[in-house]
Design a protein around this motif. Structure first.
Motif, PDB file in Angstrom:
ATOM      1  N   ARG A  47       0.516  -1.909   0.087  1.00  0.00           N
ATOM      2  CA  ARG A  47      -0.221   0.171   0.033  1.00  0.00           C
ATOM      3  C   ARG A  47       1.189   1.209   0.192  1.00  0.00           C
ATOM      4  O   ARG A  47       0.624   1.912  -0.736  1.00  0.00           O
ATOM      5  N   ALA A  48       1.898   0.884   0.911  1.00  0.00           N
ATOM      6  CA  ALA A  48       2.634   2.835   0.420  1.00  0.00           C
ATOM      7  C   ALA A  48       3.501   2.273  -0.597  1.00  0.00           C
ATOM      8  O   ALA A  48       3.746   3.484  -0.991  1.00  0.00           O
ATOM      9  N   ASP A  49       3.371   1.372  -1.216  1.00  0.00           N
ATOM     10  CA  ASP A  49       4.662   1.358  -2.896  1.00  0.00           C
ATOM     11  C   ASP A  49       3.427   2.299  -3.446  1.00  0.00           C
ATOM     12  O   ASP A  49       3.500   2.735  -4.022  1.00  0.00           O
ATOM     13  N   LYS A  50       2.177   1.678  -3.182  1.00  0.00           N
ATOM     14  CA  LYS A  50       0.629   2.560  -4.302  1.00  0.00           C
ATOM     15  C   LYS A  50       0.413   3.754  -3.682  1.00  0.00           C
ATOM     16  O   LYS A  50       0.444   4.679  -4.640  1.00  0.00           O
ATOM     17  N   MET A  51       0.771   4.129  -2.743  1.00  0.00           N
ATOM     18  CA  MET A  51       0.541   5.665  -2.337  1.00  0.00           C
ATOM     19  C   MET A  51       2.012   6.427  -3.107  1.00  0.00           C
ATOM     20  O   MET A  51       2.014   7.589  -3.442  1.00  0.00           O
TER      21      MET A  51
END
Length: 185
Positions: free
Chosen positions: A90-94
């Protein structure tokens, strides 16, 4: 949660099927006439937002505006208490999102300041409470967003979070597991 007698956004009034037919035909008639440059620009914009083109085009066609932000519930980000880190996927997508506001909605017991400490979030707001009326949900969201609500999409995990989108007349709702799925967008 919506109160007794609420129709959950369904329109059952006379003429609804005709309006749907006319709207569907108008959209179908419009799509083939878009210049290729506009289609290319929109495909690029969909990628910047981490969305498949079809999803982006549908959201854009439904309200006539480009998206300027996402409202992520703390549930969608998998952050349920202070100090908890967002999962790496999720952090990567953000971090890959471009030219878009990333607003987090902190659900109790989490506070906006705690959610704001997370990387990848531009702003954090107080999420509506489960006991809020439809109008209270609308006011809670609209009063805290940095721009008009119809330019934001909610990314959430629950039916209650979907109601935020409906109550505040936002651009749409996306299920978090689908939005953060590998290969989405």
């Amino acid at each position: 949660m919506a109160g007794i007698g609420h129709n959950s956004g369904r329109v059952d009034e006379p003429g609804q099927s005709w309006r749907k037919h006319v709207w569907t035909k108008a959209r179908k008639d419009l799509l083939p006439t878009l210049p290729i440059e506009i289609v290319r620009r929109r495909v690029k914009r969909a990628a910047e937002l981490g969305l498949p083109y079809r999803t982006y085009a549908g959201i854009r066609a439904s309200n006539g505006h480009d998206l300027i932000g996402f409202l992520f519930s703390s549930n969608a980000l998998r952050v349920l208490r202070a100090g908890q880190k967002m999962p790496q996927d999720r952090a990567d997508k953000m971090h890959m999102l471009r030219d878009v506001r990333r607003v987090g909605a902190a659900q109790s017991p989490l506070r906006p300041a705690q959610l704001a400490l997370m990387s990848g979030i531009d702003d954090a707001i107080i999420a509506p409470r489960f006991t809020d009326s439809w109008s209270a949900m609308r006011e809670t969201i609209r009063s805290q967003l940095p721009a008009p609500a119809d330019r934001f999409v909610v990314v959430g995990d629950t039916a209650f979070e979907r109601e935020w989108s409906e109550a505040a007349a936002m651009a749409g709702y996306l299920v978090a597991d689908e939005y953060f799925a590998p290969g989405m967008g």
